[in-house]
Design a protein around this motif. Structure first.
Motif, PDB file in Angstrom:
ATOM      1  N   VAL A  54      12.833  58.855  -0.807  1.00 48.15           N
ATOM      2  CA  VAL A  54      11.787  58.376  -1.720  1.00 48.15           C
ATOM      3  C   VAL A  54      11.764  56.852  -1.691  1.00 48.15           C
ATOM      4  O   VAL A  54      10.715  56.223  -1.603  1.00 48.15           O
ATOM      5  N   SER A  55      12.969  56.253  -1.742  1.00 55.83           N
ATOM      6  CA  SER A  55      13.072  54.794  -1.598  1.00 55.83           C
ATOM      7  C   SER A  55      14.477  54.441  -1.146  1.00 55.83           C
ATOM      8  O   SER A  55      15.395  55.256  -1.244  1.00 55.83           O
ATOM      9  N   PHE A  56      14.636  53.228  -0.625  1.00 56.70           N
ATOM     10  CA  PHE A  56      15.928  52.732  -0.163  1.00 56.70           C
ATOM     11  C   PHE A  56      16.329  51.490  -0.950  1.00 56.70           C
ATOM     12  O   PHE A  56      15.470  50.683  -1.315  1.00 56.70           O
ATOM     13  N   ALA A  57      17.647  51.344  -1.170  1.00 56.99           N
ATOM     14  CA  ALA A  57      18.150  50.078  -1.714  1.00 56.99           C
ATOM     15  C   ALA A  57      17.905  49.004  -0.651  1.00 56.99           C
ATOM     16  O   ALA A  57      17.971  49.279   0.551  1.00 56.99           O
ATOM     17  N   TYR A  92      14.211  45.603  -5.269  1.00 55.25           N
ATOM     18  CA  TYR A  92      13.485  44.586  -4.477  1.00 55.25           C
ATOM     19  C   TYR A  92      12.962  43.420  -5.327  1.00 55.25           C
ATOM     20  O   TYR A  92      12.270  42.552  -4.824  1.00 55.25           O
ATOM     21  N   ARG A  93      13.292  43.405  -6.632  1.00 55.61           N
ATOM     22  CA  ARG A  93      12.725  42.383  -7.525  1.00 55.61           C
ATOM     23  C   ARG A  93      13.707  41.234  -7.749  1.00 55.61           C
ATOM     24  O   ARG A  93      14.903  41.378  -7.540  1.00 55.61           O
ATOM     25  N   ALA A  94      13.178  40.125  -8.248  1.00 54.74           N
ATOM     26  CA  ALA A  94      14.010  39.050  -8.775  1.00 54.74           C
ATOM     27  C   ALA A  94      14.083  39.239 -10.282  1.00 54.74           C
ATOM     28  O   ALA A  94      13.070  39.469 -10.933  1.00 54.74           O
ATOM     29  N   ASN A 146      25.763  38.336 -11.250  1.00 58.34           N
ATOM     30  CA  ASN A 146      26.615  39.139 -10.367  1.00 58.34           C
ATOM     31  C   ASN A 146      26.162  40.594 -10.312  1.00 58.34           C
ATOM     32  O   ASN A 146      26.158  41.223  -9.250  1.00 58.34           O
ATOM     33  N   MET A 147      25.791  41.143 -11.466  1.00 56.70           N
ATOM     34  CA  MET A 147      25.470  42.575 -11.519  1.00 56.70           C
ATOM     35  C   MET A 147      23.985  42.876 -11.377  1.00 56.70           C
ATOM     36  O   MET A 147      23.570  44.029 -11.526  1.00 56.70           O
ATOM     37  N   ALA A 148      23.174  41.869 -11.038  1.00 55.01           N
ATOM     38  CA  ALA A 148      21.741  42.132 -10.802  1.00 55.01           C
ATOM     39  C   ALA A 148      21.569  43.193  -9.721  1.00 55.01           C
ATOM     40  O   ALA A 148      20.687  44.058  -9.806  1.00 55.01           O
ATOM     41  N   ILE A 149      22.436  43.163  -8.720  1.00 57.33           N
ATOM     42  CA  ILE A 149      22.380  44.148  -7.630  1.00 57.33           C
ATOM     43  C   ILE A 149      22.554  45.568  -8.163  1.00 57.33           C
ATOM     44  O   ILE A 149      22.020  46.516  -7.581  1.00 57.33           O
ATOM     45  N   GLU A 150      23.274  45.732  -9.266  1.00 58.84           N
ATOM     46  CA  GLU A 150      23.475  47.080  -9.818  1.00 58.84           C
ATOM     47  C   GLU A 150      22.185  47.648 -10.407  1.00 58.84           C
ATOM     48  O   GLU A 150      22.124  48.825 -10.764  1.00 58.84           O
ATOM     49  N   ALA A 151      21.171  46.806 -10.567  1.00 61.10           N
ATOM     50  CA  ALA A 151      19.845  47.305 -10.948  1.00 61.10           C
ATOM     51  C   ALA A 151      18.930  47.329  -9.727  1.00 61.10           C
ATOM     52  O   ALA A 151      17.721  47.508  -9.849  1.00 61.10           O
ATOM     53  N   GLY A 152      19.511  47.114  -8.546  1.00 64.31           N
ATOM     54  CA  GLY A 152      18.729  47.139  -7.311  1.00 64.31           C
ATOM     55  C   GLY A 152      18.072  45.825  -6.956  1.00 64.31           C
ATOM     56  O   GLY A 152      17.351  45.733  -5.961  1.00 64.31           O
ATOM     57  N   GLY A 206      17.824  51.089 -15.512  1.00 66.61           N
ATOM     58  CA  GLY A 206      18.308  51.996 -14.467  1.00 66.61           C
ATOM     59  C   GLY A 206      18.794  51.286 -13.216  1.00 66.61           C
ATOM     60  O   GLY A 206      18.539  50.084 -13.025  1.00 66.61           O
ATOM     61  N   VAL A 207      19.498  52.045 -12.349  1.00 66.77           N
ATOM     62  CA  VAL A 207      20.111  51.430 -11.160  1.00 66.77           C
ATOM     63  C   VAL A 207      19.083  51.047 -10.092  1.00 66.77           C
ATOM     64  O   VAL A 207      19.426  50.361  -9.132  1.00 66.77           O
ATOM     65  N   ASP A 208      17.827  51.476 -10.259  1.00 66.81           N
ATOM     66  CA  ASP A 208      16.788  50.948  -9.363  1.00 66.81           C
ATOM     67  C   ASP A 208      15.659  50.310 -10.177  1.00 66.81           C
ATOM     68  O   ASP A 208      14.551  50.138  -9.703  1.00 66.81           O
TER      69      ASP A 208
END
Lengths: 167, 421
Positions: free
Chosen positions: A85-88, B193-195, B216-222, B187-189
């Motif tokens: 559905v989507s990729f990290a 792809y966002r800032a 640091n944990m911004a990546i944990e929201a994707g 959520g984790v996504d």
């Protein structure tokens, strides 16, 4: 190019620790990594997957760490490509850079069941389920990335910039 | 239409007046970095690219921090590859153990992550430097190889989401709690792809350490990056440490955001992320009766001096039960040394903690505190995925240093206010 194989189904948010746990990151040998591919999501996957099979997954596939070992282990395990559905985003980049084909196509993910035969036209991004008679169109890749793939990935892109011949 | 800080940094790096979200740009980079897991792969790709030299010997940082001091022969070989590469290419910023720290705590200290810069790292937590007003993002090893060879990288310009934190943070609640709360909400996504732009009165009040934990944990929201525009605290810190010239960048007042979240934080409790997702977040009052076997305080998320002070504040005069393991890992030599001077290490040891030299260690299930089947740990680290700290049947609960310290004393997850003397 046409790829054909069977579907292995995974859920949402499959993280890179599930794809290749850090306990195996003391090497970057692709064959060794392949032996543990998807181990913490499905311990039988690495021993049962056939060359050319597809991983079919939900949203945010490959979230977590930047380890390129994740797509490397999937590619070395013989997987033909991933439909999700989507990729990290880091996983997406890594897969492109190492030449592991991946497609975003929520409709296909919804239709595909475990073991289904899948046929993908790589250039067109057309995902066909011959037994079910469906064909789906994956989200097209940006032009720049298509060019990267056509030119043989990031390694060759850099080689050309450095005035070397492509590998 | 105005532009965000990230758009302006990327535009400058690409030599353009402006860039739009979704546009792909090729930019120069100010720094690229790799660690002992990712750099060996990058080095073999660098060689396959036919590159003979790195683009700039003082714009590459190599930090062997994950499996170091080396835990076995294979990991020693990985670092050997890095060390030999660093010597051959005269890499200025290679850090041997004894000088080494967890990369995302170390590079800001070394003045190598600065406002307005473009930084990529073959480590997902490279987004940490957004707290210093940089555009910083994680990439893979092949991207690092290309960056070392060319000094440039391609990016898709991210749309931005604004997070505004209003009110005043209560005692025992800080950056870690805010970012866990945020990830729990989106959520984790939620920011894929966002800032993520962090703003508001609670952010302005927050220490640099707290902000670094958040980015640091911004990546944990994707997210691609998580940042705050540089204010006086950042500029002062950068000026006192900078290893090179830099120029801060600020977003326009009329910058465009895809979405804005506003959170009132005055009544926020300390937060805990339950297994097995960083978004599985609950307030600490809902986490009671989770009995733990281990508590880990450290990592690129929470191994800085303020984190250790917070933990020591809870542990002072307290003892960890005989059957519980408390592991404290200062993130860098500077933090370690400062903790020694302030008497924090003594407090940890008197409480019954093991204090380690800097390493990523248990955070990724590397070494220095691996969990057995059925064991539970509370940790100030950043991920609680299945098997992250050891056996796939173990569990990790993410929290702030204060909660991790208090839980180590109580034996179960608890509010720090109930333990601190």
């Amino acid at each position: 190019m046409i790829l054909e194989g069977k579907a292995w189904i995974f859920g949402d948010d499959i993280d890179t620790d599930a794809i290749i746990p850090a306990r195996y990151l003391n090497t970057h040998d692709p064959e060794e990594l392949a032996r543990h591919c998807m181990e913490d999501a499905d311990p039988e996957f690495a021993s049962k997957v056939s060359r050319g099979d597809f991983i079919v997954a939900g949203k945010n596939f490959g979230c977590g760490s930047s380890r390129e070992h994740a797509p490397i282990s999937i590619k070395a395990a013989g997987v033909g490509g991933i439909i999700a559905v989507s990729f990290a985003r880091i996983f997406f980049r890594n897969a492109m850079n190492i030449g592991l084909p991946i497609w975003e196509c929520p409709e296909a993910v919804q239709a595909i069941q475990k073991g289904d035969s899948i046929k993908v036209d790589v250039e067109k991004g057309a995902i066909e389920l011959p037994q079910k008679g469906y064909t789906f169109q994956a989200t097209p890749l940006p032009e720049f990335i298509q060019q990267l793939i056509v030119n043989g990935g990031l390694v060759n892109y850099v080689r050309l910039k450095l005035g070397k011949e492509a590998l | 239409m105005g532009q965000t800080m990230v758009q302006k940094i990327l535009a400058r790096g690409a030599g353009k007046k402006s860039v739009e979200p979704g546009e792909i740009v090729n930019t120069k980079i100010d720094l690229c970095l790799g660690n002992d897991i990712t750099a060996p792969v990058a080095i073999s790709e660098f060689n396959r690219m036919g590159a003979e030299t790195v683009f700039n010997t003082s714009r590459v940082a190599l930090v062997p921090d994950h499996f170091t001091p080396n835990k076995d022969i294979n990991t020693a070989k990985q670092v050997q590859i890095m060390r030999e590469f660093a010597e051959k290419h005269r890499i200025k910023y290679y850090y041997e153990i004894g000088k080494m720290g967890v990369e995302h705590a170390l590079l800001p200290e070394e003045g190598l992550a600065l406002p307005g810069e473009i930084i990529i790292g073959a480590d997902s937590h490279t987004c940490t430097y957004g707290a210093l007003g940089a555009f910083a993002t994680g990439v893979g090893s092949t991207d690092l190889a290309a960056a070392m060879a060319l000094g440039e990288a391609w990016f898709k310009v991210p749309p931005a989401i604004k997070f505004e934190y209003n009110g005043k943070l209560p005692q025992w609640v800080g950056g870690k709690d805010l970012i866990l709360y945020t990830i729990g909400e989106i959520g984790v996504d939620g920011a894929l792809y966002r800032a993520m732009e962090f703003s508001g009165p609670a952010m302005e009040e927050m220490s640099l350490e707290g902000r670094l934990s958040m980015s640091n944990m911004a990546i944990e929201a994707g997210a691609k990056c998580g940042y705050m525009e540089p204010d006086g605290k950042v500029l002062e810190y950068a000026a006192s440490r900078a290893a090179r010239e830099y120029e801060p960048v600020y977003g326009d007042r009329d910058a465009e955001y895809e979405n804005t979240f506003r959170f009132e934080v005055s009544n926020l409790e300390p937060q805990v992320a339950f297994p097995h997702k960083p978004s599985n977040v609950k307030p600490v009052s809902k986490a009671q009766e989770v009995h733990i076997h281990q508590s880990v305080i450290g990592s690129c998320t929470n191994g800085r001096i303020e984190d250790l002070r917070q933990a020591a504040g809870v542990l002072r005069g307290n003892k960890v039960p005989p059957s519980l393991r408390l592991i404290v890992i200062p993130a860098t030599q500077e933090v370690y040394s400062q903790a020694l001077k302030e008497g924090l290490l003594e407090i940890f040891m008197e409480a019954g903690a093991a204090v380690s030299t800097p390493t990523c260690g248990p955070c990724l299930g590397g070494h220095m505190g691996i969990l057995a089947p059925g064991e539970k740990a509370v940790a100030t680290t950043n991920r609680n995925f299945v098997g992250r700290m050891g056996d796939p049947q173990s569990e990790v609960y993410l929290s702030s240093p204060a909660v991790a310290a208090a839980s180590a004393v109580a034996g179960y997850i608890i509010h720090p206010g109930e333990v601190a003397k």
